[in-house]
Design an enzyme around this catalytic site. Structure first.
Site, PDB file in Angstrom:
ATOM      1  N   ASN A   1      17.509 -15.575  74.068  1.00 10.71           N
ATOM      2  CA  ASN A   1      17.131 -16.826  73.389  1.00 10.71           C
ATOM      3  C   ASN A   1      15.818 -17.303  74.001  1.00 10.71           C
ATOM      4  O   ASN A   1      15.803 -17.854  75.101  1.00 10.71           O
ATOM      5  CB  ASN A   1      18.238 -17.878  73.577  1.00 10.71           C
ATOM      6  CG  ASN A   1      17.861 -19.205  72.939  1.00 10.71           C
ATOM      7  OD1 ASN A   1      16.930 -19.289  72.141  1.00 10.71           O
ATOM      8  ND2 ASN A   1      18.604 -20.248  73.283  1.00 10.71           N
ATOM      9  N   TRP A   2      14.718 -17.063  73.272  1.00 13.12           N
ATOM     10  CA  TRP A   2      13.405 -17.420  73.822  1.00 13.12           C
ATOM     11  C   TRP A   2      13.170 -18.934  73.793  1.00 13.12           C
ATOM     12  O   TRP A   2      12.247 -19.411  74.425  1.00 13.12           O
ATOM     13  CB  TRP A   2      12.297 -16.721  73.029  1.00 13.12           C
ATOM     14  CG  TRP A   2      12.214 -15.242  73.221  1.00 13.12           C
ATOM     15  CD1 TRP A   2      13.046 -14.443  73.971  1.00 13.12           C
ATOM     16  CD2 TRP A   2      11.219 -14.371  72.659  1.00 13.12           C
ATOM     17  NE1 TRP A   2      12.628 -13.134  73.899  1.00 13.12           N
ATOM     18  CE2 TRP A   2      11.510 -13.054  73.095  1.00 13.12           C
ATOM     19  CE3 TRP A   2      10.125 -14.553  71.821  1.00 13.12           C
ATOM     20  CZ2 TRP A   2      10.746 -11.952  72.732  1.00 13.12           C
ATOM     21  CZ3 TRP A   2       9.346 -13.456  71.449  1.00 13.12           C
ATOM     22  CH2 TRP A   2       9.654 -12.175  71.905  1.00 13.12           C
ATOM     23  N   LYS A   3      13.972 -19.654  73.011  1.00 16.45           N
ATOM     24  CA  LYS A   3      13.757 -21.107  72.827  1.00 16.45           C
ATOM     25  C   LYS A   3      12.313 -21.348  72.399  1.00 16.45           C
ATOM     26  O   LYS A   3      11.735 -20.530  71.700  1.00 16.45           O
ATOM     27  CB  LYS A   3      14.124 -21.873  74.103  1.00 16.45           C
ATOM     28  CG  LYS A   3      15.462 -21.446  74.703  1.00 16.45           C
ATOM     29  CD  LYS A   3      15.939 -22.370  75.771  1.00 16.45           C
ATOM     30  CE  LYS A   3      17.180 -21.771  76.412  1.00 16.45           C
ATOM     31  NZ  LYS A   3      17.894 -22.685  77.262  1.00 16.45           N
TER      32      LYS A   3
ATOM     33  N   HIS B   1      23.480 -24.417  69.239  1.00 10.88           N
ATOM     34  CA  HIS B   1      23.117 -24.372  70.657  1.00 10.88           C
ATOM     35  C   HIS B   1      23.203 -25.794  71.223  1.00 10.88           C
ATOM     36  O   HIS B   1      22.890 -26.768  70.537  1.00 10.88           O
ATOM     37  CB  HIS B   1      21.702 -23.809  70.824  1.00 10.88           C
ATOM     38  CG  HIS B   1      21.381 -23.479  72.240  1.00 10.88           C
ATOM     39  ND1 HIS B   1      21.007 -24.432  73.158  1.00 10.88           N
ATOM     40  CD2 HIS B   1      21.418 -22.296  72.916  1.00 10.88           C
ATOM     41  CE1 HIS B   1      20.826 -23.851  74.332  1.00 10.88           C
ATOM     42  NE2 HIS B   1      21.068 -22.562  74.223  1.00 10.88           N
TER      43      HIS B   1
ATOM     44  N   GLU C   1      21.368 -27.414  73.096  1.00 13.76           N
ATOM     45  CA  GLU C   1      20.111 -28.178  73.032  1.00 13.76           C
ATOM     46  C   GLU C   1      19.925 -28.796  71.653  1.00 13.76           C
ATOM     47  O   GLU C   1      19.376 -29.887  71.516  1.00 13.76           O
ATOM     48  CB  GLU C   1      18.926 -27.263  73.402  1.00 13.76           C
ATOM     49  CG  GLU C   1      18.933 -26.947  74.892  1.00 13.76           C
ATOM     50  CD  GLU C   1      18.339 -25.604  75.262  1.00 13.76           C
ATOM     51  OE1 GLU C   1      17.633 -24.989  74.439  1.00 13.76           O
ATOM     52  OE2 GLU C   1      18.605 -25.157  76.406  1.00 13.76           O
TER      53      GLU C   1
ATOM     54  N   GLU D   1      29.096 -21.419  76.236  1.00 11.07           N
ATOM     55  CA  GLU D   1      28.012 -21.788  77.146  1.00 11.07           C
ATOM     56  C   GLU D   1      28.317 -23.142  77.791  1.00 11.07           C
ATOM     57  O   GLU D   1      28.069 -24.190  77.178  1.00 11.07           O
ATOM     58  CB  GLU D   1      26.699 -21.918  76.369  1.00 11.07           C
ATOM     59  CG  GLU D   1      26.263 -20.660  75.663  1.00 11.07           C
ATOM     60  CD  GLU D   1      24.754 -20.655  75.468  1.00 11.07           C
ATOM     61  OE1 GLU D   1      24.114 -19.761  76.022  1.00 11.07           O
ATOM     62  OE2 GLU D   1      24.227 -21.551  74.792  1.00 11.07           O
TER      63      GLU D   1
ATOM     64  N   GLY E   1      20.233 -23.167  82.023  1.00  8.50           N
ATOM     65  CA  GLY E   1      18.917 -23.473  82.570  1.00  8.50           C
ATOM     66  C   GLY E   1      18.966 -24.138  83.934  1.00  8.50           C
ATOM     67  O   GLY E   1      17.947 -24.627  84.431  1.00  8.50           O
TER      68      GLY E   1
ATOM     69  N   SER F   1      22.715 -19.334  82.659  1.00  2.00           N
ATOM     70  CA  SER F   1      22.101 -18.731  83.842  1.00  2.00           C
ATOM     71  C   SER F   1      22.573 -17.294  84.096  1.00  2.00           C
ATOM     72  O   SER F   1      22.828 -16.907  85.237  1.00  2.00           O
ATOM     73  CB  SER F   1      22.318 -19.617  85.079  1.00  2.00           C
ATOM     74  OG  SER F   1      21.714 -20.881  84.871  1.00  2.00           O
TER      75      SER F   1
ATOM     76  N   GLY G   1      18.874 -17.250  78.260  1.00  4.03           N
ATOM     77  CA  GLY G   1      17.641 -18.009  78.068  1.00  4.03           C
ATOM     78  C   GLY G   1      16.558 -17.515  79.022  1.00  4.03           C
ATOM     79  O   GLY G   1      15.872 -16.529  78.763  1.00  4.03           O
ATOM     80  N   GLY G   2      16.428 -18.197  80.166  1.00  7.29           N
ATOM     81  CA  GLY G   2      15.339 -17.932  81.112  1.00  7.29           C
ATOM     82  C   GLY G   2      15.103 -16.458  81.419  1.00  7.29           C
ATOM     83  O   GLY G   2      13.958 -15.983  81.357  1.00  7.29           O
TER      84      GLY G   2
END
Ligand code: PEP
Length: 253
Positions: free
Chosen positions: A9-11, A97, A99, A169, A175, A215, A236-237
């Site tokens: 997930n590049w966001k 998601h 976010e 999640e 994150g 994470s 993500g990251g």
């Protein structure tokens, strides 16, 4: 064996050129994915066609959108519909998601409409659920996640529902560098599968891929993915660093 998925997930990160280079670097590693393993890249909307053409020669590499709108079409300036994604042959879409739930006030009811629209357009939704920290601290995470599933998913028939990929999640792990332990992940995934079993029966519940997100890193993916009810991860990251995501892909069961 049910599908094991490493989903990036590049966001809202990376320029077009950086995204292209990241995909090139990952593909250069030439990781061959057996039929039950998928690598999925959820890229920003303007990069979907680039990403699709990057992966189209690869077996079991796919592109995903990070979201779609909960209405079919119409006067919704700036939004992107499931039908539009389908017209670009995009096979996956992240739905709900945390976010988006938090910053864009997406409700369980809206997400249920999004699931319907994705399925209508042959797009596999990656449906996110998971509790915030105060809920975890109060010990009511099971009830919280159960309600998310009930209100967004359980109107679907078994045949429809089993097309959905679930991503558990815990919000406190997204994150933050604070990963759930593999025991916590397994416990929650087994619980999610038990709720799916109570709605759809154990056989159908056994077919769901349930990804863990929060994470996931190159150094913890193997342990997390080894859990019997963890079928890969939504990342993500660590998905923004080619060498890290390559290791995460290799960690799939
Ligand atoms: C995510 O984007 O869904 C996520 C889990 O992010 P991170 O891996 O950075 O925690």
């Amino acid at each position: 064996m049910r599908k094991q998925i490493a989903a990036a997930n590049w966001k809202m990160n990376l320029t077009f050129q950086q995204g292209e280079k990241l995909l090139d670097d990952i593909l250069r590693a030439d990781i061959r994915l057996k039929s039950h393993r998928h690598a999925v890249f959820a890229v920003p909307f303007p990069y979907l066609l680039m990403a699709r053409s990057e992966v189209e020669e690869e077996t079991n590499y796919y592109v995903a959108a990070q979201n779609c709108y909960h209405k079919k079409n119409g006067a919704f300036t700036g939004e992107v519909s499931a039908e539009m994604l389908h017209s670009l042959a995009i096979p996956y879409c992240i739905i709900g998601h945390s976010e988006r739930r938090e910053h864009f006030h997406e409700t369980n009811a809206m997400l249920s409409e999004k699931l319907d629209l994705c399925l209508e357009h042959f797009i596999t939704p990656i449906f996110c659920c998971g509790e915030p920290l105060p809920i975890r601290e109060a010990g009511t995470q099971n009830q919280f996640v159960e309600l998310q599933l009930k209100e967004s998913l359980f109107h679907l028939s078994a045949d429809q529902a089993k097309m959905v990929v679930i991503a558990y999640e815990p919000i406190w792990a997204i994150g933050t560098g604070k990963t759930a332990t593999s025991a916590q992940a397994q416990e929650m995934h087994a619980f999610v599968r038990s709720i799916l079993a109570s709605q759809y029966g154990p056989e159908v519940a056994g077919e769901f891929s349930i990804l863990y997100g929060g994470s996931v890193k190159a150094n913890n993916a193997t342990e997390l993915f080894a859990c019997p009810d963890v079928d890969g991860g939504l990342v993500g990251g660590a998905s923004l660093v080619a060498t890290d995501f390559i290791e995460i892909m290799k960690a799939l069961k």
